[in-house]
Design a protein around this motif. Structure first.
Motif, short mmCIF file in Angstrom:
data_model
loop_
_atom_site.label_atom_id
_atom_site.label_comp_id
_atom_site.label_asym_id
_atom_site.label_seq_id
_atom_site.Cartn_x
_atom_site.Cartn_y
_atom_site.Cartn_z
N ALA A 302 53.18 -51.43 -30.69
CA ALA A 302 53.82 -50.17 -31.08
C ALA A 302 55.19 -50.41 -31.70
O ALA A 302 55.57 -49.75 -32.68
CB ALA A 302 53.94 -49.26 -29.85
N ARG A 306 56.30 -49.27 -35.58
CA ARG A 306 57.47 -48.46 -35.91
C ARG A 306 58.38 -49.17 -36.90
O ARG A 306 58.89 -48.56 -37.84
CB ARG A 306 58.25 -48.12 -34.62
CG ARG A 306 57.57 -47.10 -33.72
CD ARG A 306 58.54 -46.61 -32.66
NE ARG A 306 59.01 -47.69 -31.80
CZ ARG A 306 58.40 -48.07 -30.67
NH1 ARG A 306 57.29 -47.46 -30.28
NH2 ARG A 306 58.89 -49.05 -29.95
N GLU A 319 42.91 -53.72 -35.03
CA GLU A 319 43.07 -53.15 -33.68
C GLU A 319 42.01 -53.79 -32.77
O GLU A 319 40.86 -53.96 -33.18
CB GLU A 319 42.88 -51.64 -33.71
CG GLU A 319 43.19 -50.93 -32.42
CD GLU A 319 44.68 -50.78 -32.18
OE1 GLU A 319 45.05 -50.39 -31.06
OE2 GLU A 319 45.47 -51.05 -33.11
N THR A 325 41.67 -49.84 -25.00
CA THR A 325 42.72 -48.85 -25.24
C THR A 325 42.09 -47.48 -25.49
O THR A 325 40.93 -47.37 -25.88
CB THR A 325 43.58 -49.25 -26.46
OG1 THR A 325 42.74 -49.29 -27.62
CG2 THR A 325 44.21 -50.61 -26.25
N SER A 326 42.90 -46.45 -25.30
CA SER A 326 42.38 -45.09 -25.51
C SER A 326 41.99 -44.87 -26.97
O SER A 326 41.01 -44.20 -27.26
CB SER A 326 43.43 -44.07 -25.07
OG SER A 326 44.64 -44.25 -25.79
N GLU A 327 42.76 -45.46 -27.91
CA GLU A 327 42.44 -45.30 -29.33
C GLU A 327 41.11 -45.97 -29.67
O GLU A 327 40.27 -45.40 -30.38
CB GLU A 327 43.54 -45.90 -30.20
CG GLU A 327 44.85 -45.14 -30.17
CD GLU A 327 45.79 -45.74 -29.16
OE1 GLU A 327 45.30 -46.47 -28.26
OE2 GLU A 327 47.01 -45.45 -29.22
N ASP A 353 43.61 -38.00 -32.30
CA ASP A 353 44.84 -37.21 -32.22
C ASP A 353 46.08 -38.10 -32.22
O ASP A 353 46.84 -38.17 -31.23
CB ASP A 353 44.81 -36.33 -30.96
CG ASP A 353 43.71 -35.29 -31.04
OD1 ASP A 353 43.37 -34.89 -32.17
OD2 ASP A 353 43.21 -34.89 -29.98
N THR A 354 46.28 -38.82 -33.31
CA THR A 354 47.49 -39.63 -33.49
C THR A 354 47.92 -39.50 -34.95
O THR A 354 47.19 -38.98 -35.79
CB THR A 354 47.23 -41.12 -33.17
OG1 THR A 354 46.33 -41.65 -34.15
CG2 THR A 354 46.65 -41.30 -31.79
N ASP A 355 49.11 -39.99 -35.24
CA ASP A 355 49.60 -39.97 -36.62
C ASP A 355 48.90 -41.00 -37.49
O ASP A 355 48.88 -40.88 -38.70
CB ASP A 355 51.12 -40.22 -36.65
CG ASP A 355 51.89 -39.08 -36.00
OD1 ASP A 355 51.37 -37.94 -36.00
OD2 ASP A 355 52.99 -39.34 -35.49
N ASP A 356 48.36 -42.04 -36.87
CA ASP A 356 47.69 -43.10 -37.64
C ASP A 356 46.26 -42.72 -37.97
O ASP A 356 45.65 -41.87 -37.33
CB ASP A 356 47.68 -44.41 -36.83
CG ASP A 356 49.02 -45.10 -36.85
OD1 ASP A 356 49.84 -44.79 -37.75
OD2 ASP A 356 49.27 -45.94 -35.97
N ARG A 441 43.78 -49.88 -38.19
CA ARG A 441 44.75 -48.81 -38.03
C ARG A 441 45.64 -48.82 -39.26
O ARG A 441 46.15 -49.87 -39.67
CB ARG A 441 45.58 -49.06 -36.77
CG ARG A 441 46.70 -48.04 -36.54
CD ARG A 441 47.68 -48.55 -35.50
NE ARG A 441 47.11 -48.56 -34.17
CZ ARG A 441 47.32 -47.62 -33.25
NH1 ARG A 441 48.10 -46.59 -33.53
NH2 ARG A 441 46.80 -47.73 -32.06
N SER A 443 48.79 -46.57 -41.55
CA SER A 443 49.78 -45.49 -41.53
C SER A 443 49.89 -44.77 -42.87
O SER A 443 50.57 -43.76 -42.97
CB SER A 443 51.15 -46.07 -41.17
OG SER A 443 51.58 -46.98 -42.18
#
Length: 566
Positions: A302, A306, A319, A325-327, A353-356, A441, A443
């Motif tokens: 993470a 960022r 990933e 992991t939850s994702e 439900d994430t920005d990625d 993953r 962005s």
């Protein structure tokens, strides 16, 4: 075998010479040598000179370059030596065309007027690409085996001094080289691929700890950023499966076309997770346009994500599907159809439900391989645990310990509360769901799922770079113990990889094939009563084609002519 001349007179009294290719053979019956004519060239005044030249060239190609030069030596001259010319000429042409010489020369200058440091560094780069060896052997190679433009002689001490100057100018050199090749090659740097590897040393002990900053650079003990850290050659997680030996970690950034734009190295115990942050910081100084960083699963923390988004940047990261992991679990649970984007690649974007954004990639061929490997492992495990219920508990525990050392088998083993060994069917089914799949993953909201998948697939270019670094360029063994010279050695390997990757990109051939063809071009030295001169072998059509594609001028026929002194 020789050329035989015979004369005849015509009716008007004119003397005509005829030429024949003849060979003397022993006649056992007559107990004497007899001349046998193999081919008649006809009249000397009507000789097909062009045809004979083509015949000589064709026969010369059957000989080693040195033998071909010796065979073509003019009468009265002695053939002294032959040196390889083609590979060094091609690399020097690329070196100058990419203007690396103009970047390097003002940076290193020359501490001694008789030594051209830029030429010495080019010689070391050419040695990595053509005949990788230690610096001592490289000096001998320059003096004895190869013709390098403007560098007739060099010593190993000169090589070491040049390396010391090279590492001092590393930041300016890497930036300057990038600026030159970005314009000349029209580099696409919208995607930058980053990965690391390690190279080990045959040492009994690791280096002593040193004071370093956060980037791993050696600093003074009283520096505010100084932290006592491991030595440069130290133990860590080896990607060569040699955890028992000290190593260093090497990182490389590569464009989508496989051109390596920069290289880094760190102490051997440096973990991957934080490295990409330093890499982005270093590259930020180059004022690149909007860049999408592509890296594998080791860099997907993470904090890294960022950091990569700072300044409008983006990323495509692998990933871990098996991390639980939850994702990853949510992505696998989503339904949807795969779209085929290549013959062996299908993709499906899933909404979480994430920005990625998340893209699942599926390779049918890889799925078949994964299934075959799993079946083989299950068969081995089944053979091991069959009939173990009859064994004493201590024997089963011993077998359990043995299986725990084999990760492939241990993955599918289940131990019951009573200590019985069973095949874990739930684990088998879970693995079946992952056959041929990997999760990405991203962005960047503007990239399509296809672009994300194909962009990540190009990460193989970095892996190919590491493969060439370790095999073609012989990254190891590293014949140095000082940290600065190890870093300089890695820089030389990067420059060599840059040259050979440009050659491959522009010719469509592998460096091995290019080197094999162009190295047949040699330079021969002849001496006689009038003096000494150097002449190259004839250029073949494949050699001419290579030089033309790389926009490199053909070498001159005669290189040097020195009259004899009285």
């Amino acid at each position: 075998m020789y050329v035989k001349a015979s004369t005849r007179k015509t009716r008007d009294g004119q003397t005509i010479r005829y030429l024949q290719l003849a060979h003397n053979e022993w006649d056992p019956a007559a107990k004497a040598s007899k001349t046998r004519v193999l081919y008649s060239f006809g009249r000397e005044d009507q000789l097909d000179v062009a045809g004979i030249r083509r015949l000589v060239d064709a026969l010369s190609r059957l000989l080693a370059p040195a033998d071909a030069l010796a065979a073509a030596a003019p009468a009265g001259l002695s053939f002294v030596e032959s040196r390889s010319l083609g590979g060094a000429w091609l690399l020097d042409g690329l070196w100058r065309r990419l203007r690396i010489d103009t970047v390097l020369r003002p940076l290193v200058g020359s501490s001694r007027r008789e030594v051209d440091v830029e030429r010495v560094l080019f010689a070391l780069v050419a040695n990595r690409a053509l005949a990788p060896s230690s610096k001592l052997a490289a000096a001998d190679w320059v003096c004895q085996d190869v013709y390098l433009p403007d560098l007739p002689h060099v010593t190993d001490d000169t090589c070491y001094r040049a390396m010391d100057q090279l590492i001092e100018v590393e930041p300016a050199l890497t930036r300057g080289v990038y600026d030159q090749i970005a314009d000349l090659l029209n580099l696409e740097v919208d995607l930058l691929f980053f990965d690391t590897t390690s190279t080990y040393f045959e040492l009994d002990e690791a280096d002593e700890p040193l004071w370093r900053d956060q980037q791993g650079r050696v600093v003074a003990e009283d520096d505010p950023a100084a932290v006592k850290q491991a030595g440069f050659r130290t133990h860590g997680k080896s990607k060569d499966s040699r955890d028992d030996l000290p190593q260093v970690v090497v990182g490389m950034a590569v464009t989508r076309t496989g051109i390596p734009v920069r290289v880094w190295c760190w102490p051997g115990n440096t973990s991957d997770s934080a490295l990409i942050r330093q890499v982005k910081t270093d590259m930020r100084e180059w004022s690149l346009a909007r860049v999408v960083w592509v890296a594998d699963r080791g860099f997907a923390s993470a904090e890294n994500r960022r950091f990569l988004q700072q300044g409008g940047g983006h990323y495509i990261l692998g990933e871990k599907l098996r991390a639980g992991t939850s994702e990853a679990d949510a992505a696998l649970a989503r339904q949807g159809r795969y779209a085929t984007v290549a013959e062996n690649l299908q993709v499906k974007e899933v909404n979480i439900d994430t920005d990625d954004r998340f893209v699942i990639c599926y390779n049918p061929e890889a799925a078949d391989r994964d299934a075959a490997v799993r079946q083989r492992l299950i068969a081995q495990l089944t053979d091991l645990i069959d009939d173990t219920d009859r064994l004493p508990a201590t024997k089963r525990a011993e077998l359990r310990g043995v299986i725990s050392t084999k990760p492939g088998l241990n993955r599918f083993l289940r131990v019951t509360p009573k200590g019985l060994l069973r095949l874990d069917q739930a684990k088998v089914k879970a693995e079946q769901r992952l056959d041929g799949k990997y999760l990405l993953r991203c962005s960047d909201p503007t990239l399509s799922a296809e672009d994300i998948a194909l962009g990540y697939k190009q990460l193989l270019e970095v892996e190919r770079g590491w493969r060439d670094m370790k095999t073609t360029l012989d990254l190891r063994p590293v014949f140095h113990r000082r940290e600065d010279r190890i870093r300089a050695h890695i820089l030389l390997c990067w420059l060599a990889l840059l040259l050979i990757r440009v050659a491959e990109t522009e010719t469509g051939r592998t460096w091995t094939a290019i080197r094999t063809e162009i190295d047949r071009l040699h330079l021969g030295v002849f001496t006689g009563p009038a003096g000494t001169f150097a002449q190259r072998t004839e250029l073949s059509q494949p050699q001419k084609a290579l030089l033309t594609k790389l926009k490199i001028a053909e070498p001159p026929r005669i290189f040097d002519a020195t009259p004899a002194t009285a």
